[in-house]
Design a protein around this motif. Structure first.
Motif, short mmCIF file in Angstrom:
data_model
loop_
_atom_site.label_atom_id
_atom_site.label_comp_id
_atom_site.label_asym_id
_atom_site.label_seq_id
_atom_site.Cartn_x
_atom_site.Cartn_y
_atom_site.Cartn_z
N VAL A 1 0.84 -1.20 0.00
CA VAL A 1 0.00 0.00 0.00
C VAL A 1 0.87 1.25 0.00
CG1 VAL A 1 -1.68 1.35 1.32
CG2 VAL A 1 -1.98 -1.12 1.07
N GLU B 1 -17.73 3.07 -5.68
CA GLU B 1 -16.34 2.66 -5.83
C GLU B 1 -15.59 3.61 -6.76
OE1 GLU B 1 -16.54 -1.38 -7.12
OE2 GLU B 1 -17.68 -2.01 -5.35
N GLU C 1 -13.98 7.04 -5.54
CA GLU C 1 -12.73 7.08 -4.79
C GLU C 1 -11.60 7.63 -5.67
OE1 GLU C 1 -13.37 3.20 -1.87
OE2 GLU C 1 -12.40 2.94 -3.82
N PRO D 1 -9.03 1.92 -3.99
CA PRO D 1 -9.49 1.15 -2.83
C PRO D 1 -8.44 0.92 -1.74
CG PRO D 1 -9.07 -0.32 -4.66
CD PRO D 1 -8.89 1.07 -5.19
N LEU D 2 -7.15 1.10 -2.05
CA LEU D 2 -6.11 0.75 -1.08
C LEU D 2 -5.77 1.89 -0.12
CD1 LEU D 2 -3.62 -1.27 -3.34
CD2 LEU D 2 -5.36 -2.16 -1.78
N TRP E 1 -7.44 2.38 3.58
CA TRP E 1 -8.40 1.27 3.62
C TRP E 1 -8.93 1.00 5.02
CZ3 TRP E 1 -6.94 -3.05 6.46
CH2 TRP E 1 -5.57 -3.21 6.73
N LYS E 2 -8.11 1.22 6.03
CA LYS E 2 -8.59 1.00 7.40
C LYS E 2 -9.66 2.01 7.78
CE LYS E 2 -4.23 -1.00 9.07
NZ LYS E 2 -3.08 -0.83 10.00
N LYS F 1 -11.67 3.42 5.85
CA LYS F 1 -12.88 3.13 5.07
C LYS F 1 -13.64 1.93 5.62
CE LYS F 1 -10.78 4.83 0.78
NZ LYS F 1 -10.20 4.43 -0.53
N SER G 1 -12.46 -1.19 5.45
CA SER G 1 -12.15 -2.37 4.63
C SER G 1 -11.12 -3.25 5.33
CB SER G 1 -11.59 -1.94 3.27
OG SER G 1 -12.50 -1.12 2.57
N VAL H 1 -7.78 -5.82 4.11
CA VAL H 1 -6.93 -6.11 2.96
C VAL H 1 -6.02 -7.29 3.29
CG1 VAL H 1 -5.19 -5.22 1.37
CG2 VAL H 1 -6.96 -3.69 2.23
N VAL I 1 -9.38 -7.00 -1.23
CA VAL I 1 -9.99 -5.92 -0.45
C VAL I 1 -11.45 -6.27 -0.19
CG1 VAL I 1 -10.54 -3.46 -0.36
CG2 VAL I 1 -8.46 -4.23 -1.54
N ARG J 1 -14.69 -4.77 1.29
CA ARG J 1 -15.24 -3.47 1.68
C ARG J 1 -16.23 -3.62 2.84
NH1 ARG J 1 -14.21 0.36 -2.32
NH2 ARG J 1 -13.28 -0.50 -4.22
#
Length: 249
Positions: free
Chosen positions: A33, A124, A127, A131-132, A135-136, A138, A140, A142, A160, A162
């Motif tokens: 990431v 989606e 963004e 998505p990366l 991510w926390k 959000k 999500s 991973v 990922v 979601r």
């Protein structure tokens, strides 16, 4: 010690050592990431990017039909796409809370609100960072799944999940660490849907690298729509009203 026992012991030791070395050499989620963020231009540049205006063309039906294409994104989580042909414009928009559309090619010229399932792809797409990034925050999760071949490239594969349960498999180029493919699995109107999107021809705008070639469609389908971006504009003024459901006249 019996020779066979010695051979067995050595074999086990070598297997364990090889597996241990392989685990050490494997990158972590945080490392990948971080490299993805740096590849895009860095955290500061991403944070400074507040709007994106993408202008180009959309090719459908195996390239036989060409539509003018416009996509506008604004933080946080707002997006609007337009595809125009022969005086008609298909619109899809999301304002961070609800989505709506105008579908003149299907005989519907008035704006209609989109269902929660239909708006998932727009959410989606809104963004700017992908998505990366964050991510926390959000909600999500991973997971790194190793490498997988993507058209001859041993891409890093990240799973990922979601917050809404949809799953995206993100493939990063092993040299540049930018997304080259995203496969998304979601439930839509009670049926499983799997969409494959290939990304490429990255260009820099506002200090951030953005894909200008996007090919998307159901996984395994031969007829996918392709968007080719000719112009990328960063941090242009954008009126919030273009994302909201139009007021009744």
């Amino acid at each position: 010690m019996h020779p066979r026992l010695i051979i067995s012991f050595v074999s086990v030791a070598l297997t364990v050592t090889a597996g241990f070395a392989q685990n050490i050499n494997q990158p972590t989620v945080d490392q990948l990431v971080s490299k993805n963020i740096e590849a895009k231009g860095g955290a500061a540049a991403l944070k400074a990017l507040q709007t994106l205006r993408l202008t180009g063309k959309m090719l459908v039906q195996q390239g036989q039909i060409e539509l003018a294409y416009l996509e506008i994104k604004k933080r946080s989580d707002e997006v609007r796409t337009e595809a125009s042909l022969q005086g008609m414009t298909q619109i899809e928009a999301y304002d961070g809370k609800e989505g709506w559309k105008v579908s003149p090619f299907f005989g519907r010229k008035d704006p209609e609100r989109m269902s929660a399932d239909d708006v998932k792809a727009l959410v989606e797409d809104s963004e700017i960072d992908g998505p990366l990034v964050d991510w926390k925050a959000k909600g999500s999760t991973v997971e790194y799944l190793g490498t997988e071949d993507v058209d001859g490239t041993p891409a890093h594969k990240l799973k990922v999940v979601r917050k809404n349960g949809d799953v995206s498999f993100v493939y990063l180029d092993p040299d540049h660490f930018l997304e080259i493919r995203v496969v998304t699995q979601r439930m839509r109107h009670g049926a499983h849907e799997e969409v494959e999107t290939d990304l490429g021809d990255y260009e820099q705008a506002g200090g951030v690298f953005v894909p200008t070639s996007i090919e998307s469609g159901r996984k395994g389908a031969s007829d996918k729509q392709r968007v080719i971006i000719d112009k990328v504009e960063a941090n242009v003024p954008v009126d919030d009203s273009i994302f909201h459901f139009p007021a009744s006249k």
